[in-house]
Design an enzyme around this catalytic site. Structure first.
Site, PDB file in Angstrom:
ATOM      1  N   ARG A 283       1.130  -1.572  -0.114  1.00 13.87           N
ATOM      2  CA  ARG A 283      -0.189   0.140  -0.424  1.00 13.87           C
ATOM      3  C   ARG A 283       1.281   1.001   0.514  1.00 13.87           C
ATOM      4  O   ARG A 283       0.785   1.980  -0.950  1.00 13.87           O
ATOM      5  CB  ARG A 283      -0.840   0.053   1.207  1.00 13.87           C
ATOM      6  N   HIS A 306      -8.740   7.358   1.841  1.00 13.28           N
ATOM      7  CA  HIS A 306      -8.757   8.262   3.331  1.00 13.28           C
ATOM      8  C   HIS A 306      -9.515   9.032   3.371  1.00 13.28           C
ATOM      9  O   HIS A 306      -9.950   9.258   2.441  1.00 13.28           O
ATOM     10  CB  HIS A 306      -6.636   9.028   3.402  1.00 13.28           C
TER      11      HIS A 306
END
Length: 365
Positions: A283, A306
């Site tokens: 990631r 996010h």
């Protein structure tokens, strides 16, 4: 035995009926555990994932044990000073199962759970004063990930599984999906068959971190290996057709974290990579690679899921460090030295360096 998550799910209907009554009577409860369970039901109503909900249980239980150890059994009697003592106890006394102290990230995480918990209690009328209100949490900053893989290291990792075997092909597919999508460990393990859209080359992350869902594109490598895995490999692993998770263990069950992490560690060691590579490293790596390739940070934020741009901007610092490194490596003046710097090294006494005037030497030293 009834599973904790099943118990919580069965209690949601009752909680909803209670919340629907605008004039309900607030019960004064002295049981910490009852308050904890009510808090967890509220989190479920906020559409948080099962793992997010269950994740608050342990931090709250540890806090309850500490509070009882100092003689407090009523939630209304907890003060800011008690919170401060608990904070110090976590930092200086509390140890993990292996005897090691907990990290500051863990400490802050547990204090954040308390902050949300007391906020809930205040809102529902269980307490009059929130002891966490105004309590300053330690500043962690945004630590730069140290497990970013280079393109060579990514290729080394991908080359390790023996794709002629069932487990090897599955493992290669897992790493291709991780690097293509930037999924979190839990997101990959919870991926279900109906979350995949191979035709459109994308997958859906259902209830990721914070209970949010998102659509993530798949690159050509991930699509190719997923097709092979779904058509030839996964049928070899299936034992119970009702289990519809994409990635299965050799026993046909859903993968757990203690399955995935050793798998990545094994291939890291085989590849001879010294960095502490985990599933999450893929990631970090894909986010950094996308940023270095020129992708807008806002798109990367959506790609990673996010909630705050601040979480994504840590990768801009990584990219800046990379840029500075390459600048020093390739700039035409990398081997040139400033005359003043050279004189400083020779003399080692700055006060003895002569400063000549422009009129005399046509230049400054």
């Amino acid at each position: 035995m009834i599973d904790d998550s099943d118990f919580l799910l069965s209690s949601v209907a009752n909680e909803m009926s209670v919340l629907s009554s605008e004039k309900r009577e607030v019960l004064i409860m002295t049981s910490f555990e009852d308050l904890r369970d009510n808090f967890m039901r509220m989190l479920m109503l906020e559409n948080r994932s099962k793992y997010s909900v269950l994740g608050v249980r342990s931090p709250l239980n540890i806090f309850f044990r500490f509070i009882r150890s100092i003689g407090i059994n009523d939630i209304r009697k907890i003060t800011k000073e008690n919170i401060r003592k608990y904070h110090l106890w976590l930092c200086n006394v509390y140890k993990k199962k292996d005897g090691q102290p907990v990290s500051m990230i863990t400490v802050v995480g547990r204090l954040c759970v308390l902050n949300k918990f007391f906020e809930y209690l205040k809102k529902k009328g269980y307490i009059l004063i929130d002891p966490m209100f105004g309590y300053e949490l330690p500043e962690l900053g945004d630590p730069i990930p140290r497990d970013i893989m280079t393109k060579t290291e990514i290729k080394l990792m991908m080359d390790q599984p023996d794709i002629k075997t069932v487990s090897g092909y599955r493992d290669r597919t897992i790493m291709e999906v991780l690097y293509s999508t930037g999924l979190r460990n839990s997101e990959l393990r919870n991926l279900r068959l109906n979350d995949l859209n191979i035709v459109n080359k994308e997958l859906k992350v259902f209830k990721g971190k914070g209970g949010k869902s998102r659509i993530v594109p798949l690159n050509a490598f991930a699509v190719r290996f997923l097709k092979g895995y779904l058509n030839r490999i996964r049928p070899e692993l299936v034992i119970d057709e009702r289990i519809n998770f994409v990635f299965l263990t050799e026993n046909g069950m859903q993968m757990r974290s203690d399955h995935l992490q050793p798998l990545i560690k094994k291939y890291r060691e085989q590849a001879g990579i010294k960095k502490q590579i985990t599933a999450h490293s893929f990631r970090h790596t894909v986010a950094t690679d996308l940023l270095n390739a020129g992708m807008n940070v806002r798109y990367i934020q959506a790609f990673l899921g996010h909630s705050s741009l601040k979480s994504t901007q840590v990768y801009t610092r990584i990219a800046t460090n990379y840029l500075n490194k390459k600048y020093k490596e390739f700039h035409p003046r990398k081997s040139m030295r400033d005359v003043r710097e050279a004189k400083d090294e020779v003399k080692n006494k700055p006060n003895k360096i002569k400063l000549f005037s422009y009129k005399r030497d046509k230049r400054w030293y």
